[in-house]
Scaffold this active site. Structure first.
Site, PDB file in Angstrom:
ATOM      1  CE  LYS A 189      -2.371  -2.444   3.387  1.00  0.00           C
ATOM      2  NZ  LYS A 189      -2.809  -2.548   4.779  1.00  0.00           N
ATOM      3  N   GLY A 190       2.155   1.058   0.364  1.00  0.00           N
ATOM      4  CA  GLY A 190       3.023   2.210   0.611  1.00  0.00           C
ATOM      5  C   GLY A 190       3.163   3.160  -0.568  1.00  0.00           C
ATOM      6  CD  GLU A 245       8.317  -0.957  -3.931  1.00  0.00           C
ATOM      7  OE1 GLU A 245       7.732  -0.160  -3.171  1.00  0.00           O
ATOM      8  OE2 GLU A 245       8.411  -2.172  -3.662  1.00  0.00           O
ATOM      9  CG  ASP A 249      15.053  -1.226   3.840  1.00  0.00           C
ATOM     10  OD1 ASP A 249      16.277  -1.029   3.936  1.00  0.00           O
ATOM     11  OD2 ASP A 249      14.345  -1.522   4.812  1.00  0.00           O
ATOM     12  NE  ARG A 312      -0.416   2.040   4.916  1.00  0.00           N
ATOM     13  CZ  ARG A 312       0.602   1.235   4.596  1.00  0.00           C
ATOM     14  NH1 ARG A 312       1.614   1.722   3.889  1.00  0.00           N
ATOM     15  NH2 ARG A 312       0.633  -0.016   4.990  1.00  0.00           N
TER      16      ARG A 312
HETATM   17  P1  IMP Z   1      12.808  -4.209   0.920  1.00  0.00           P
HETATM   18  O1  IMP Z   1      12.416  -5.529   0.353  1.00  0.00           O
HETATM   19  O2  IMP Z   1      13.701  -4.347   2.121  1.00  0.00           O
HETATM   20  O3  IMP Z   1      13.414  -3.258  -0.120  1.00  0.00           O
HETATM   21  O4  IMP Z   1      11.498  -3.589   1.513  1.00  0.00           O
HETATM   22  C1  IMP Z   1      10.858  -2.514   0.977  1.00  0.00           C
HETATM   23  C2  IMP Z   1       9.548  -2.316   1.700  1.00  0.00           C
HETATM   24  O5  IMP Z   1       9.788  -2.236   3.116  1.00  0.00           O
HETATM   25  C3  IMP Z   1       8.926  -0.998   1.334  1.00  0.00           C
HETATM   26  O6  IMP Z   1       8.040  -1.138   0.247  1.00  0.00           O
HETATM   27  C4  IMP Z   1       8.216  -0.604   2.589  1.00  0.00           C
HETATM   28  O7  IMP Z   1       6.933  -1.135   2.616  1.00  0.00           O
HETATM   29  C5  IMP Z   1       9.034  -1.229   3.707  1.00  0.00           C
HETATM   30  N1  IMP Z   1       9.948  -0.261   4.344  1.00  0.00           N
HETATM   31  C6  IMP Z   1      11.307  -0.268   4.276  1.00  0.00           C
HETATM   32  N2  IMP Z   1      11.826   0.763   4.949  1.00  0.00           N
HETATM   33  C7  IMP Z   1      10.785   1.452   5.455  1.00  0.00           C
HETATM   34  C8  IMP Z   1      10.680   2.650   6.260  1.00  0.00           C
HETATM   35  O8  IMP Z   1      11.655   3.331   6.619  1.00  0.00           O
HETATM   36  N3  IMP Z   1       9.424   3.053   6.594  1.00  0.00           N
HETATM   37  C9  IMP Z   1       8.304   2.365   6.204  1.00  0.00           C
HETATM   38  N4  IMP Z   1       8.360   1.256   5.459  1.00  0.00           N
HETATM   39  C10 IMP Z   1       9.581   0.786   5.083  1.00  0.00           C
HETATM   40 MG    MG Z   2       5.870  -1.090   0.310  1.00  0.00          MG
END
Ligand code: IMP
Ligand code: MG
Length: 322
Positions: A189-190, A245, A249, A312
């Site tokens: 949803k982000g 996206e 992260d 959000r």
């Molecule tokens: P990744 O697979 O580690 O790249 O995860 C990415 C997802 O983690 C993003 O789409 C967010 O939903 C969540 N996420 C990573 N860091 C943050 C943050 O600082 N705040 C909120 N959500 C985060």
């Molecule tokens: Mg996300």
């Protein structure tokens, strides 16, 4: 712009008040000069003290000159807390003032708006010593309305800065897709808030499709485990796909989605992310349209990003204070 520059505080004697406010509280003596009263012609002094560190509002220490004024010394707000001293380091200020003999009438307490303790001046006037949550007086202060939410830290990207960045990304995507109809694929949803602004910053035909994945529940750390909860409505074969996206992260979510999408033979496959965490890409992914870099350590909320599903709806991106 205007602000309150001085507040008068009635005192019994200039010198004893200066000794207290400068010597014990730690204010700075900004002005001390002789004056003649424009009303009575009597000699008086113009004495201004201010907290150190560029605090804007000062105190005019006004020596009582008749019985009515003398009776009001120490009764500035008639027993209520009438003055509020903000600090960015409560413990240091509390220790220093206590050590200098300032009388606190209670132990420090935590309130939703900050750490606070009431103290009295030499006449019994009551003050709050406060360290507001999120340090809202400095640069990067949380924006209005959210200043006193204890979980909203400093603003990293203001609504204005985000809007400017989204406009720029939209222009670039428009330029790169002349004569084509890009398909924005976004991940619930982000990214919802970002994609809704981004698509309106793209001029020309554009389509939207959404995926829902769950990478980790209510935790604030990536597990790398990605599960498709809702797949795309239609095939991406032959399409110019832009994966949108909110944040990259670890990059694990993105890597997984890119592999899945590219196996369906799109004409092109690009990535647009509002935020990229520095040093976070354990699984390095190329990002064609990138918004802002984020310090490795900051967990952030707002503009679609959540902490346990909340925040959000912040119109800006701020650090999260657990
Ligand atoms: P990744 O697979 O580690 O790249 O995860 C990415 C997802 O983690 C993003 O789409 C967010 O939903 C969540 N996420 C990573 N860091 C943050 C943050 O600082 N705040 C909120 N959500 C985060
Ligand atoms: Mg996300």
């Amino acid at each position: 712009m205007s602000h309150i520059d001085l507040v008068s505080l009635l005192v019994r004697d200039y010198d004893e008040a200066i000794a207290f406010y400068v010597g014990q509280v730690g204010f700075e003596l900004m002005e001390d000069r002789p004056e003649v009263s424009s009303v009575t012609g009597a000699a008086k002094r113009w004495v201004v003290v201010r907290p150190p560190g560029g605090g804007r509002t000062g105190l005019l220490l006004a020596q009582a000159s008749d019985d009515a004024q003398r009776a009001a010394v120490g009764r500035h707000a008639a027993g209520r807390v009438g003055l509020f001293l903000h600090t960015d380091d409560f413990d240091e200020a509390h220790r220093r003032m206590t050590g200098a003999g300032v009388r606190f009438v209670e132990a420090p307490r935590r309130e939703p708006y900050g750490t606070v303790a009431v103290w009295e001046d030499l006449y019994g006037n009551r003050w709050d010593l406060i360290q507001p949550v999120g340090n809202p007086d400095g640069p990067g202060a949380p924006e209005d309305g959210w200043r006193f939410d204890p979980h909203v830290g400093e603003t990293l990207f203001s609504a204005e800065a985000i809007a400017a960045k989204v406009a720029e990304l939209g222009r670039r995507i428009t330029d790169d897709h002349q004569g084509r109809t890009p398909l924005l694929v976004t991940v619930l949803k982000g990214s919802l808030v970002f994609v809704s602004d981004l698509m309106r910053a793209i001029t020309g035909p554009v389509e939207l499709d959404v995926l829902a994945v769950s990478s980790y529940g209510e935790a604030t750390k990536s597990s790398g485990v990605v599960r498709i909860v809702k797949d795309l409505d239609r095939d991406v074969a032959g399409r110019d796909v832009i994966l949108v996206e909110d944040i990259v992260d670890s990059g694990l979510t993105m890597r997984y989605l890119l592999e899945r999408l590219s196996s369906q033979n799109p004409a092109s496959l690009k990535v647009c992310s509002l935020l990229i965490r520095d040093g976070g890409q354990r699984s390095a992914v190329p990002i064609d349209y990138e918004g802002f870099r984020l310090p490795a350590s900051a967990f952030v909320i707002g503009y679609g990003l959540d902490a346990a599903q909340l925040y959000r709806n912040l119109p800006f991106v701020a650090t999260y204070l657990p």
